[in-house]
Design an enzyme around this catalytic site. Structure first.
Site, PDB file in Angstrom:
ATOM      1  N   CYS A 244       0.805  -1.215   0.000  1.00 55.08           N
ATOM      2  CA  CYS A 244       0.000   0.000   0.000  1.00 55.08           C
ATOM      3  C   CYS A 244       0.839   1.267   0.000  1.00 55.08           C
ATOM      4  CB  CYS A 244      -0.938   0.004   1.203  1.00 55.08           C
ATOM      5  SG  CYS A 244      -2.075  -1.403   1.239  1.00 55.08           S
TER       6      CYS A 244
ATOM      7  N   CYS B 292     -13.646   1.027   7.241  1.00 62.71           N
ATOM      8  CA  CYS B 292     -12.667   0.267   6.449  1.00 62.71           C
ATOM      9  C   CYS B 292     -12.560   0.866   5.051  1.00 62.71           C
ATOM     10  CB  CYS B 292     -13.093  -1.195   6.337  1.00 62.71           C
ATOM     11  SG  CYS B 292     -13.378  -2.028   7.917  1.00 62.71           S
TER      12      CYS B 292
ATOM     13  N   GLY C  48      -1.926 -13.784   1.093  1.00 59.48           N
ATOM     14  CA  GLY C  48      -1.038 -14.402   0.120  1.00 59.48           C
ATOM     15  C   GLY C  48      -1.480 -15.812  -0.238  1.00 59.48           C
TER      16      GLY C  48
END
Length: 431
Positions: A93, A223, A131
Site C-alpha cells: 500500500c 474500512c 497471500g
C-alpha cells in the site's frame, strides 16, 4: 533516507493530477483500464505544471502499481514520454509514495531537474485477500505474529491485523470503540466536498457504529474499500522552478523518510504485538527523521494526509506522528482537534476510508491533496491558513513513507503560472 544523510538539492512539486477514485467493476473488461487512468493523471499533472507542450522536459519517471507489473512504460508511451529512465515499483500500500520517494531522490541528487511520479491501480471487487498458500509470501512474518497471538479467523485478513491492533489499544489505554467510529464519521464527512472521492455520503456516528461488524471494533464504514484510480506528481529542482516561472505554484517537499520494520516487530511484544506489526514503531522512527530533516515539529503541522486503511490505524498513527501522546489517540479525535476548526485537519480528502484506496495510487494522491491544500485551492474542503502538510503512507510487508510539505515563504506573493487549479476539477474527467 533518514535525516542524518544529506538530502541534496531542494525539491518542489510543481504539478499534480489525479482521476476520481471509483468502485472496481465485476467484469474487468468493462474498464477503465490502467492505461486510461494513468494517462489521464499524467496529462492533468503535466497541464498543472505548465509543461504539457514541453513534456520532453521530464527527465525520469517512477511508476507504482501493485497489480500491473511494468505499467510505467505502457502508460508513459501513450503520453509521448520516451527515452527516459523509467522505474517500476511495487511495495504494497506504500507503492505510490515509494515512487514519489525515488522521483525526489532523482531530483535531489542531480540525476534529473524534472521527474515524474505516477501511481495507478485497477483492482478486483471485494476485500483484499492474503497471500497464496503454496509458497512464501511477503507477509509470512506478519501473519505469524497474528496467528501466534490471536489465531486466524474467516474475517478479511487485513481487517484482522488492524482490528486486533485496535483491540490492543483499547486494552492498554482504555480507548473506546466510539473513538474509532469517530474517525470513520470524520473522514466520510470530509469526503463530501471532494469530487475525486469514491464515496461522498455523510453518516452519523450512530450509522458508523451500527454498520456491519468486520473484526474487533471495526465496522464496514471504518474500512477502506478496493478502488480504481491514478495520481501523478511532477517534481523539479529549484533552478527548474525559477527558469520556468513556477514559483507561484511550487510546494517544497522539505523532508521525506522511508523505513521498513525493525526485528523487534516479529518478537510479539506482550500486549502490543499487532500494534507493532501494523507499523507503529517504523512510522514513529520515520516521522522523527522527517521532522529532524525539515527542522519542524508536530506543532508546526496544519494538515495531514494519513494512511487510514482502517480507523484503528489512523488513531494509532496519531501517536506515532507525535500528534498525540502515547495512548492518547482517542483523546485527540474526541477533542475535535483532528477536523476543521481544530489544531490539525487530518484527511480533509476523506482519506482512504472514504476517498478510496487504489493501492498504487494512494501515496501520490496524498501528495496531490497536500499540494492543493498548501496552495489554498481546495474550495469547500480548504484548511484555513494551511502552511505545513504531513504525509503518512503505510504498506504491510512493510514500508512507511513520511513526507513534510511547505509553501516557500519567499514565493508566497507570486501568483501561479497556470490559469486554474485542477483541485476540484474531477467533474470534467473523461472517465
Amino acid at each position: 533516507m533518514v535525516a542524518k544523510k544529506n538530502p541534496g538539492r531542494r525539491v518542489f512539486v510543481v504539478g499534480v493530477g489525479m482521476t476520481p477514485f471509483t468502485k472496481p467493476k465485476k467484469d474487468p473488461k468493462e474498464g477503465p483500464f490502467f492505461t486510461t487512468l494513468g494517462v489521464e493523471a499524467v496529462e492533468r499533472a503535466l497541464e498543472d505544471a505548465c509543461i504539457k507542450d514541453e513534456r520532453s522536459l521530464v527527465e525520469s519517471a517512477c511508476v507504482g502499481s501493485m497489480f500491473t507489473l511494468g505499467a510505467g512504460q505502457r502508460v508513459l508511451y501513450d503520453c509521448g514520454l520516451y527515452n527516459i529512465p523509467t522505474f517500476n515499483v511495487n511495495n504494497a500500500c506504500a507503492t505510490g509514495s515509494n515512487a514519489l520517494a525515488i522521483a525526489r531522490q532523482n531530483v535531489a541528487s542531480g540525476m534529473a531537474d524534472c521527474a515524474l511520479a505516477l501511481g495507478v491501480e485497477v483492482m478486483r471487487p471485494g476485500s483484499l485477500g492474503g497471500g497464496e498458500a503454496n509458497g512464501p509470501t511477503s507477509l509470512d512474518h506478519h501473519y505469524k505474529v497474528l496467528n501466534d497471538n490471536y489465531g486466524l479467523t474467516k474475517d478479511p485478513p487485513m481487517a484482522q491485523f488492524f482490528g486486533r491492533a485496535g483491540e490492543e489499544h483499547m486494552k492498554l489505554y482504555g480507548t473506546k470503540p466510539e473513538h474509532f467510529a469517530m474517525i470513520g464519521e470524520k473522514n466520510h464527512r470530509h469526503s463530501r466536498n471532494n469530487p475525486y472521492s469514491q464515496f461522498r455520503d455523510v453518516y452519523s456516528l450512530e450509522q458508523i457504529q451500527s454498520s456491519p461488524k468486520v473484526c474487533g471494533p471495526l465496522t464496514k464504514l471504518q474500512c477502506s474499500p478496493t478502488s480504481n484510480g491514478a495520481a501523478c506528481a511532477i517534481l523539479a529542482s529549484e533552478d527548474f522552478v525559477i527558469k520556468h516561472g513556477l514559483q507561484g505554484q511550487a510546494i517544497e517537499l522539505v523532508a521525506q523518510s522511508v523505513h521498513s520494520d525493525s526485528p523487534e516487530v516479529f518478537k510479539s511484544a506482550e500486549g502490543k504485538a499487532l500494534i507493532e506489526a501494523v507499523g507503529k514503531s517504523m512510522a514513529q522512527k520515520a516521522a522523527q527523521d522527517a521532522y529532524a530533516e525539515a527542522g519542524l515539529t508536530p506543532d508546526d503541522v496544519n494538515v495531514v494526509e494519513l494512511h487510514d486503511c482502517f480507523s484503528c490505524n489512523e488513531l494509532i498513527t496519531y501517536e506515532s506522528l507525535g500528534l498525540a501522546k502515547e495512548g492518547e489517540g482517542g483523546k485527540l479525535i474526541e477533542s475535535g482537534n483532528a477536523t476543521f476548526g481544530g489544531k490539525y485537519v487530518i484527511n480533509p480528502s476523506g482519506g482512504l476510508i472514504s476517498k478510496g484506496h487504489p493501492l498504487g495510487a494512494t501515496g501520490v494522491a496524498q501528495c496531490a491533496e497536500l499540494c492543493w491544500q498548501l496552495r489554498g485551492e481546495c474550495g469547500p474542503r480548504q484548511v484555513p491558513g494551511a502552511k505545513v502538510g504531513l504525509q503518512h503512507n503505510l504498506g504491510l510487508g512493510g514500508l512507511v513513507v513520511i513526507g513534510l510539505y511547505r509553501k516557500p515563504e519567499e514565493w508566497v506573493s507570486i501568483p501561479p503560472k497556470r490559469k486554474q487549479s485542477l483541485a476540484c476539477g474531477a467533474e470534467s474527467s473523461k472517465l
